[in-house]
Design an enzyme around this catalytic site. Structure first.
Site, PDB file in Angstrom:
ATOM      1  N   GLN A 198     -10.484  -3.540  -2.814  1.00  0.00           N
ATOM      2  CA  GLN A 198     -11.714  -2.927  -2.302  1.00  0.00           C
ATOM      3  C   GLN A 198     -12.886  -3.220  -3.244  1.00  0.00           C
ATOM      4  O   GLN A 198     -13.997  -3.540  -2.807  1.00  0.00           O
ATOM      5  CB  GLN A 198     -11.515  -1.405  -2.158  1.00  0.00           C
ATOM      6  CG  GLN A 198     -12.749  -0.672  -1.682  1.00  0.00           C
ATOM      7  CD  GLN A 198     -13.115  -0.972  -0.242  1.00  0.00           C
ATOM      8  OE1 GLN A 198     -12.284  -0.900   0.646  1.00  0.00           O
ATOM      9  NE2 GLN A 198     -14.380  -1.307   0.009  1.00  0.00           N
ATOM     10  N   ASP A 207     -16.697   8.344  -1.235  1.00  0.00           N
ATOM     11  CA  ASP A 207     -15.375   8.168  -0.614  1.00  0.00           C
ATOM     12  C   ASP A 207     -15.018   9.523   0.006  1.00  0.00           C
ATOM     13  O   ASP A 207     -15.666  10.543  -0.286  1.00  0.00           O
ATOM     14  CB  ASP A 207     -14.366   7.749  -1.706  1.00  0.00           C
ATOM     15  CG  ASP A 207     -12.971   7.464  -1.169  1.00  0.00           C
ATOM     16  OD1 ASP A 207     -12.804   7.302   0.047  1.00  0.00           O
ATOM     17  OD2 ASP A 207     -12.032   7.399  -2.003  1.00  0.00           O
ATOM     18  N   CYS A 246     -16.106   2.825   0.941  1.00  0.00           N
ATOM     19  CA  CYS A 246     -14.956   1.960   1.245  1.00  0.00           C
ATOM     20  C   CYS A 246     -14.536   2.071   2.711  1.00  0.00           C
ATOM     21  O   CYS A 246     -13.932   1.146   3.250  1.00  0.00           O
ATOM     22  CB  CYS A 246     -13.793   2.296   0.320  1.00  0.00           C
ATOM     23  SG  CYS A 246     -13.372   4.046   0.331  1.00  0.00           S
ATOM     24  N   ARG A 257     -13.956  -7.369   2.826  1.00  0.00           N
ATOM     25  CA  ARG A 257     -12.539  -7.134   2.502  1.00  0.00           C
ATOM     26  C   ARG A 257     -11.726  -8.381   2.841  1.00  0.00           C
ATOM     27  O   ARG A 257     -10.841  -8.783   2.110  1.00  0.00           O
ATOM     28  CB  ARG A 257     -11.977  -5.944   3.313  1.00  0.00           C
ATOM     29  CG  ARG A 257     -12.583  -4.590   3.031  1.00  0.00           C
ATOM     30  CD  ARG A 257     -12.424  -4.130   1.608  1.00  0.00           C
ATOM     31  NE  ARG A 257     -11.052  -4.221   1.129  1.00  0.00           N
ATOM     32  CZ  ARG A 257     -10.041  -3.413   1.495  1.00  0.00           C
ATOM     33  NH1 ARG A 257     -10.261  -2.397   2.301  1.00  0.00           N
ATOM     34  NH2 ARG A 257      -8.823  -3.577   0.993  1.00  0.00           N
ATOM     35  N   HIS A 269      -7.523   0.803  -6.231  1.00  0.00           N
ATOM     36  CA  HIS A 269      -7.719   0.054  -4.971  1.00  0.00           C
ATOM     37  C   HIS A 269      -8.515  -1.220  -5.329  1.00  0.00           C
ATOM     38  O   HIS A 269      -9.690  -1.359  -4.966  1.00  0.00           O
ATOM     39  CB  HIS A 269      -8.476   0.928  -3.968  1.00  0.00           C
ATOM     40  CG  HIS A 269      -8.426   0.434  -2.559  1.00  0.00           C
ATOM     41  ND1 HIS A 269      -7.666  -0.655  -2.155  1.00  0.00           N
ATOM     42  CD2 HIS A 269      -9.054   0.876  -1.424  1.00  0.00           C
ATOM     43  CE1 HIS A 269      -7.831  -0.829  -0.849  1.00  0.00           C
ATOM     44  NE2 HIS A 269      -8.670   0.064  -0.390  1.00  0.00           N
ATOM     45  N   ARG A 273       0.869  -1.186   0.000  1.00  0.00           N
ATOM     46  CA  ARG A 273       0.000   0.000   0.000  1.00  0.00           C
ATOM     47  C   ARG A 273       0.898   1.226   0.000  1.00  0.00           C
ATOM     48  O   ARG A 273       1.801   1.337   0.834  1.00  0.00           O
ATOM     49  CB  ARG A 273      -0.899   0.051   1.229  1.00  0.00           C
ATOM     50  CG  ARG A 273      -1.501   1.451   1.431  1.00  0.00           C
ATOM     51  CD  ARG A 273      -2.539   1.553   2.504  1.00  0.00           C
ATOM     52  NE  ARG A 273      -3.769   0.909   2.089  1.00  0.00           N
ATOM     53  CZ  ARG A 273      -4.951   1.135   2.654  1.00  0.00           C
ATOM     54  NH1 ARG A 273      -5.065   1.991   3.642  1.00  0.00           N
ATOM     55  NH2 ARG A 273      -6.023   0.497   2.223  1.00  0.00           N
TER      56      ARG A 273
HETATM   57  N1  NVA Z   1      -9.499   7.445  -1.579  1.00  0.00           N
HETATM   58  C1  NVA Z   1      -9.183   6.981  -0.238  1.00  0.00           C
HETATM   59  C2  NVA Z   1      -9.522   5.533  -0.107  1.00  0.00           C
HETATM   60  C3  NVA Z   1      -9.292   4.965   1.282  1.00  0.00           C
HETATM   61  C4  NVA Z   1      -9.636   3.505   1.382  1.00  0.00           C
HETATM   62  C5  NVA Z   1      -7.711   7.224   0.040  1.00  0.00           C
HETATM   63  O1  NVA Z   1      -6.884   6.940  -0.848  1.00  0.00           O
HETATM   64  O2  NVA Z   1      -7.382   7.705   1.116  1.00  0.00           O
HETATM   65  N1   CP Z   2     -11.117   0.715   2.776  1.00  0.00           N
HETATM   66  C1   CP Z   2      -9.840   0.631   3.186  1.00  0.00           C
HETATM   67  O1   CP Z   2      -8.920   0.374   2.417  1.00  0.00           O
HETATM   68  O2   CP Z   2      -9.667   0.871   4.513  1.00  0.00           O
HETATM   69  P1   CP Z   2      -8.262   1.032   5.266  1.00  0.00           P
HETATM   70  O3   CP Z   2      -7.656   2.317   4.778  1.00  0.00           O
HETATM   71  O4   CP Z   2      -8.622   1.062   6.720  1.00  0.00           O
HETATM   72  O5   CP Z   2      -7.400  -0.139   4.912  1.00  0.00           O
END
Ligand code: NVA
Ligand code: CP
Length: 334
Positions: A140, A233, A274, A319, A137, A110
């Site tokens: 997700q 989101d 998400c 998830r 992502h 990540r």
């Molecule tokens: N768009 C958000 C998704 C988090 C799961 C981010 O990248 O922070």
């Molecule tokens: N939806 C998601 O990816 O959550 P986290 O950022 O908590 O992993």
């Protein structure tokens, strides 16, 4: 077991790399592993293997999903936190990949650019899984699709409306997923927040084969008509500078998912996110935004988040089941 054999020893970097059959295979496998878990039937399909979890951004769901799924599959997981490794600072991604590839059977990443996870996969020699980049992502969306399947019984022809910043990882991945699986995707935002035109072109050509449609709409009232899923989101994603909050709030406030928007969509529509979500003042950022801008909620109001139409916690649970399927399919011959 489901047919995911073509995914064996491959990386899972973005949905564009998978066929619709492979996505169906992963969803079937996730569903089967979920049933086994609920029935207390052991499924240590990857017994004795080891995986590394690299997190250059924070996480609750993704990290926990990988760790629980790894344990259920009989694997050990090593967590590398956003500051506690040499990655990027003293050691390049290519070198890190070759080191971890000698020790681990699979690697989750990540972080920031999609090019980083692609490079990790190129050099690691073992499957690499994208746990979120700025652009995509994909795990997700697998969880989202399993949740939609469980709720509606099918994916094809469902209308999914994404409200908010449609240029980032979630809207991009949902658009690709919808195009591949024959859903009707609508991005609803001011025009400057519409997705990258090259990605839209790619998805449009996929959609022609699957019967999916892609629509870009600035008017929330038009966008949500006959929607099955209203998805949103956060307005500011991880890694973005704090300074963008004021502009995002100004631009995206008309696109907040609230009770009046949900009522325009009708009672069959579900709300998805998400997560994490700014739906109340239960977070420090939520309170800071409240003190500065006077908002009680941002992308979704608390009444919608807590309503019977909200299926966000089913989505969060899924998830784990879908990430388990991705690891099982790529590490073992399921
Ligand atoms: N768009 C958000 C998704 C988090 C799961 C981010 O990248 O922070
Ligand atoms: N939806 C998601 O990816 O959550 P986290 O950022 O908590 O992993």
């Amino acid at each position: 077991m489901s047919n995911c054999s073509s995914l064996y020893r491959k990386s899972f970097l973005k949905l564009l790399d998978l066929t619709a059959d492979e996505i169906v295979g992963l969803l079937d496998l996730a569903s089967e592993l979920k049933t086994r878990k609920k029935a207390g039937i052991p499924h240590k399909l990857c017994d004795g293997m080891n995986i590394a979890l690299i997190f250059e951004k924070t996480s609750t769901r993704t990290r926990c999903a990988f760790e629980v799924a790894a344990s259920d599959l009989g694997m050990h997981a090593t967590y590398l936190d956003p500051s506690g490794s040499q990655i990027g600072k003293k050691e390049s991604i290519a070198d890190t990949a070759r080191v971890l590839g000698r020790m681990y059977d699979g690697i989750e990443y990540r972080g920031y650019g999609q090019d980083i996870v692609e490079s990790l996969a190129k050099y690691a020699g073992v499957p690499v899984w994208n746990g979120l980049t700025n652009e995509f992502h994909p795990t997700q969306v697998l969880a989202d699709f399993l949740t939609i399947l469980e709720h509606f019984g099918s994916l094809h022809d469902k209308k999914l409306v994404f409200m908010g910043d449609a240029r980032y990882n979630m809207a991009n991945s949902l658009m690709v997923g919808c195009a591949k699986m024959g859903l009707h995707f609508v991005a609803c935002a001011p025009e400057i927040y519409f997705p990258n035109p090259d990605l839209v072109r790619t998805c449009q050509s996929l959609a022609q084969e699957t019967g999916a449609t892609l629509t870009f709409e600035t008017d929330p009232v038009k966008a949500v008509k006959d929607a099955d899923v209203i998805y949103t989101d956060v307005w500011v994603s991880m890694g973005e500078p704090q300074e963008v909050w004021a502009e995002r709030i100004k631009d995206l406030r008309p696109y907040q998912v609230n009770a009046s928007l949900m009522s325009l969509a009708g009672s069959k529509a579900v709300f998805m996110h998400c997560l994490p979500a700014f739906h109340d003042l239960g977070t420090s950022i939520g309170r800071e935004i409240h003190d500065t801008f006077g908002l009680d909620a941002m992308e979704v109001t608390d009444d919608v988040f807590e309503s019977s139409q909200s299926i966000v916690f089913n989505e969060a649970e899924n998830r784990m089941h879908t990430i388990k399927a991705v690891m099982a399919a790529t590490l073992c011959e399921v």
